[in-house]
Design a protein around this motif. Structure first.
Motif, PDB file in Angstrom:
ATOM      1  N   MET A   3       0.869  -1.173   0.000  1.00  0.00           N
ATOM      2  CA  MET A   3       0.000   0.000   0.000  1.00  0.00           C
ATOM      3  C   MET A   3       0.909   1.227   0.000  1.00  0.00           C
ATOM      4  O   MET A   3       1.769   1.357   0.874  1.00  0.00           O
ATOM      5  N   LEU A   4       0.717   2.122  -0.974  1.00  0.00           N
ATOM      6  CA  LEU A   4       1.586   3.275  -1.151  1.00  0.00           C
ATOM      7  C   LEU A   4       0.795   4.569  -1.060  1.00  0.00           C
ATOM      8  O   LEU A   4      -0.299   4.678  -1.619  1.00  0.00           O
ATOM      9  N   GLY A   5       1.352   5.566  -0.407  1.00  0.00           N
ATOM     10  CA  GLY A   5       0.736   6.895  -0.341  1.00  0.00           C
ATOM     11  C   GLY A   5       1.166   7.719  -1.537  1.00  0.00           C
ATOM     12  O   GLY A   5       2.356   7.840  -1.817  1.00  0.00           O
ATOM     13  N   THR A   6       0.192   8.297  -2.254  1.00  0.00           N
ATOM     14  CA  THR A   6       0.478   9.054  -3.472  1.00  0.00           C
ATOM     15  C   THR A   6      -0.157  10.433  -3.400  1.00  0.00           C
ATOM     16  O   THR A   6      -1.273  10.590  -2.922  1.00  0.00           O
ATOM     17  N   TYR A   7       0.569  11.431  -3.920  1.00  0.00           N
ATOM     18  CA  TYR A   7       0.154  12.829  -3.890  1.00  0.00           C
ATOM     19  C   TYR A   7       0.325  13.429  -5.280  1.00  0.00           C
ATOM     20  O   TYR A   7       1.323  13.161  -5.943  1.00  0.00           O
ATOM     21  N   VAL A   8      -0.612  14.286  -5.669  1.00  0.00           N
ATOM     22  CA  VAL A   8      -0.484  15.043  -6.917  1.00  0.00           C
ATOM     23  C   VAL A   8      -0.944  16.474  -6.657  1.00  0.00           C
ATOM     24  O   VAL A   8      -2.028  16.698  -6.112  1.00  0.00           O
ATOM     25  N   ARG A   9      -0.102  17.414  -7.049  1.00  0.00           N
ATOM     26  CA  ARG A   9      -0.456  18.836  -6.965  1.00  0.00           C
ATOM     27  C   ARG A   9      -1.357  19.198  -8.135  1.00  0.00           C
ATOM     28  O   ARG A   9      -1.107  18.781  -9.272  1.00  0.00           O
ATOM     29  N   LEU A  10      -2.383  20.007  -7.840  1.00  0.00           N
ATOM     30  CA  LEU A  10      -3.335  20.433  -8.865  1.00  0.00           C
ATOM     31  C   LEU A  10      -3.599  21.920  -8.753  1.00  0.00           C
ATOM     32  O   LEU A  10      -3.762  22.442  -7.644  1.00  0.00           O
ATOM     33  N   SER A  11      -3.695  22.578  -9.896  1.00  0.00           N
ATOM     34  CA  SER A  11      -4.131  23.973  -9.863  1.00  0.00           C
ATOM     35  C   SER A  11      -5.595  23.987  -9.438  1.00  0.00           C
ATOM     36  O   SER A  11      -6.294  22.959  -9.558  1.00  0.00           O
ATOM     37  N   PRO A  12      -6.123  25.110  -8.956  1.00  0.00           N
ATOM     38  CA  PRO A  12      -7.541  25.165  -8.614  1.00  0.00           C
ATOM     39  C   PRO A  12      -8.451  24.777  -9.785  1.00  0.00           C
ATOM     40  O   PRO A  12      -9.457  24.090  -9.582  1.00  0.00           O
ATOM     41  N   ALA A  13      -8.094  25.169 -11.000  1.00  0.00           N
ATOM     42  CA  ALA A  13      -8.909  24.811 -12.175  1.00  0.00           C
ATOM     43  C   ALA A  13      -8.863  23.303 -12.431  1.00  0.00           C
ATOM     44  O   ALA A  13      -9.888  22.700 -12.769  1.00  0.00           O
ATOM     45  N   GLU A  14      -7.686  22.697 -12.279  1.00  0.00           N
ATOM     46  CA  GLU A  14      -7.583  21.249 -12.455  1.00  0.00           C
ATOM     47  C   GLU A  14      -8.389  20.511 -11.391  1.00  0.00           C
ATOM     48  O   GLU A  14      -9.078  19.535 -11.686  1.00  0.00           O
ATOM     49  N   LEU A  15      -8.321  20.986 -10.149  1.00  0.00           N
ATOM     50  CA  LEU A  15      -9.101  20.364  -9.083  1.00  0.00           C
ATOM     51  C   LEU A  15     -10.594  20.452  -9.391  1.00  0.00           C
ATOM     52  O   LEU A  15     -11.314  19.459  -9.267  1.00  0.00           O
ATOM     53  N   GLU A  16     -11.041  21.604  -9.835  1.00  0.00           N
ATOM     54  CA  GLU A  16     -12.460  21.770 -10.162  1.00  0.00           C
ATOM     55  C   GLU A  16     -12.887  20.784 -11.249  1.00  0.00           C
ATOM     56  O   GLU A  16     -13.938  20.147 -11.150  1.00  0.00           O
ATOM     57  N   ARG A  17     -12.070  20.627 -12.269  1.00  0.00           N
ATOM     58  CA  ARG A  17     -12.422  19.685 -13.334  1.00  0.00           C
ATOM     59  C   ARG A  17     -12.410  18.242 -12.825  1.00  0.00           C
ATOM     60  O   ARG A  17     -13.289  17.455 -13.166  1.00  0.00           O
ATOM     61  N   ILE A  18     -11.415  17.903 -12.022  1.00  0.00           N
ATOM     62  CA  ILE A  18     -11.331  16.554 -11.458  1.00  0.00           C
ATOM     63  C   ILE A  18     -12.574  16.226 -10.642  1.00  0.00           C
ATOM     64  O   ILE A  18     -13.119  15.129 -10.733  1.00  0.00           O
ATOM     65  N   LEU A  19     -13.027  17.169  -9.845  1.00  0.00           N
ATOM     66  CA  LEU A  19     -14.188  16.923  -8.991  1.00  0.00           C
ATOM     67  C   LEU A  19     -15.449  16.653  -9.798  1.00  0.00           C
ATOM     68  O   LEU A  19     -16.329  15.921  -9.349  1.00  0.00           O
ATOM     69  N   GLY A  20     -15.518  17.206 -10.997  1.00  0.00           N
ATOM     70  CA  GLY A  20     -16.703  17.024 -11.835  1.00  0.00           C
ATOM     71  C   GLY A  20     -16.594  15.938 -12.883  1.00  0.00           C
ATOM     72  O   GLY A  20     -17.591  15.598 -13.523  1.00  0.00           O
ATOM     73  N   PRO A  22     -14.718  12.280 -13.099  1.00  0.00           N
ATOM     74  CA  PRO A  22     -13.806  11.241 -12.609  1.00  0.00           C
ATOM     75  C   PRO A  22     -13.031  10.514 -13.705  1.00  0.00           C
ATOM     76  O   PRO A  22     -11.887  10.117 -13.489  1.00  0.00           O
ATOM     77  N   ALA A  23     -13.619  10.350 -14.892  1.00  0.00           N
ATOM     78  CA  ALA A  23     -12.892   9.680 -15.978  1.00  0.00           C
ATOM     79  C   ALA A  23     -11.696  10.529 -16.413  1.00  0.00           C
ATOM     80  O   ALA A  23     -10.582  10.018 -16.593  1.00  0.00           O
ATOM     81  N   TRP A  24     -11.922  11.831 -16.576  1.00  0.00           N
ATOM     82  CA  TRP A  24     -10.834  12.726 -16.928  1.00  0.00           C
ATOM     83  C   TRP A  24      -9.805  12.771 -15.804  1.00  0.00           C
ATOM     84  O   TRP A  24      -8.597  12.800 -16.053  1.00  0.00           O
ATOM     85  N   ALA A  25     -10.269  12.739 -14.562  1.00  0.00           N
ATOM     86  CA  ALA A  25      -9.380  12.802 -13.410  1.00  0.00           C
ATOM     87  C   ALA A  25      -8.350  11.691 -13.477  1.00  0.00           C
ATOM     88  O   ALA A  25      -7.144  11.924 -13.344  1.00  0.00           O
ATOM     89  N   ARG A  26      -8.819  10.485 -13.673  1.00  0.00           N
ATOM     90  CA  ARG A  26      -7.902   9.340 -13.687  1.00  0.00           C
ATOM     91  C   ARG A  26      -6.921   9.438 -14.841  1.00  0.00           C
ATOM     92  O   ARG A  26      -5.719   9.193 -14.681  1.00  0.00           O
ATOM     93  N   GLU A  27      -7.415   9.809 -16.006  1.00  0.00           N
ATOM     94  CA  GLU A  27      -6.549   9.944 -17.182  1.00  0.00           C
ATOM     95  C   GLU A  27      -5.491  11.033 -16.959  1.00  0.00           C
ATOM     96  O   GLU A  27      -4.310  10.830 -17.225  1.00  0.00           O
ATOM     97  N   PHE A  28      -5.921  12.180 -16.456  1.00  0.00           N
ATOM     98  CA  PHE A  28      -5.018  13.302 -16.220  1.00  0.00           C
ATOM     99  C   PHE A  28      -3.950  12.942 -15.183  1.00  0.00           C
ATOM    100  O   PHE A  28      -2.752  13.165 -15.392  1.00  0.00           O
TER     101      PHE A  28
END
Length: 161
Positions: A3-20, A22-28
């Motif tokens: 089990m590994l802990g993973t982190y990714v930094r996101l701009s506020p715009a990227e976070l907003e898109r990820i939240l809406g 999920p398919a794009w989130a995983r790909e991105f």
């Protein structure tokens, strides 16, 4: 399987898109993770994530730097559940407390037996009595990661895989 802990930094715009989306989130996120090793936007605490969780909670950190503070609004499993995130304000708070807390101070008075007793993952290494050196290394690497994210005004997506 680890089990590994993973982190990714996101701009506020990227976070907003990820939240809406999920398919794009995983790909991105997969594209970011597949980028050149050492990408400043990605980080891993490897198997030290649970010890970091234990130690930061013990120290009273105001922000959960291991599991994030907010749940994503979708159920897609990224390993051991969906990711969670920290807002830019929470990232700034995390960066401040991380900057003020060196790894040696965080682990003061704690040894492998304490982690074994608390069943901190991976329990077998603490039962063997391995020192917390690797945990300190991973914790120390979180400090500049969060500092740089805070300076950029980024959010952070976190998950265990």
């Amino acid at each position: 399987m680890s089990m590994l802990g993973t982190y990714v930094r996101l701009s506020p715009a990227e976070l907003e898109r990820i939240l809406g989306d999920p398919a794009w989130a995983r790909e991105f996120v997969d594209e970011l993770l597949d980028a050149e090793p050492g990408d400043a936007r990605c980080h891993s605490t490897d198997k030290a994530w649970d010890a970091v969780r234990f130690l930061t909670r013990r120290a009273g950190f105001p922000v959960d730097v291991v599991h994030g503070e907010q749940a994503v609004p979708w159920d897609e499993d990224w390993g051991y559940g969906p990711p969670r995130y920290l807002t830019p304000d929470q990232v700034r708070t995390a960066a401040e407390v991380l900057a003020a807390t060196e790894g040696g101070r965080l682990t003061a008075g704690v040894g492998p037996a304490d982690l074994a007793r608390e069943q901190v993952y991976p329990a077998m290494i603490w039962e063997r009595g391995e020192p917390l050196d690797n945990v300190v290394l991973h914790y120390e690497a979180l400090r500049p990661f969060f500092r740089e994210a805070a300076e950029a005004g980024d959010a952070v997506l976190v998950w265990i895989s």
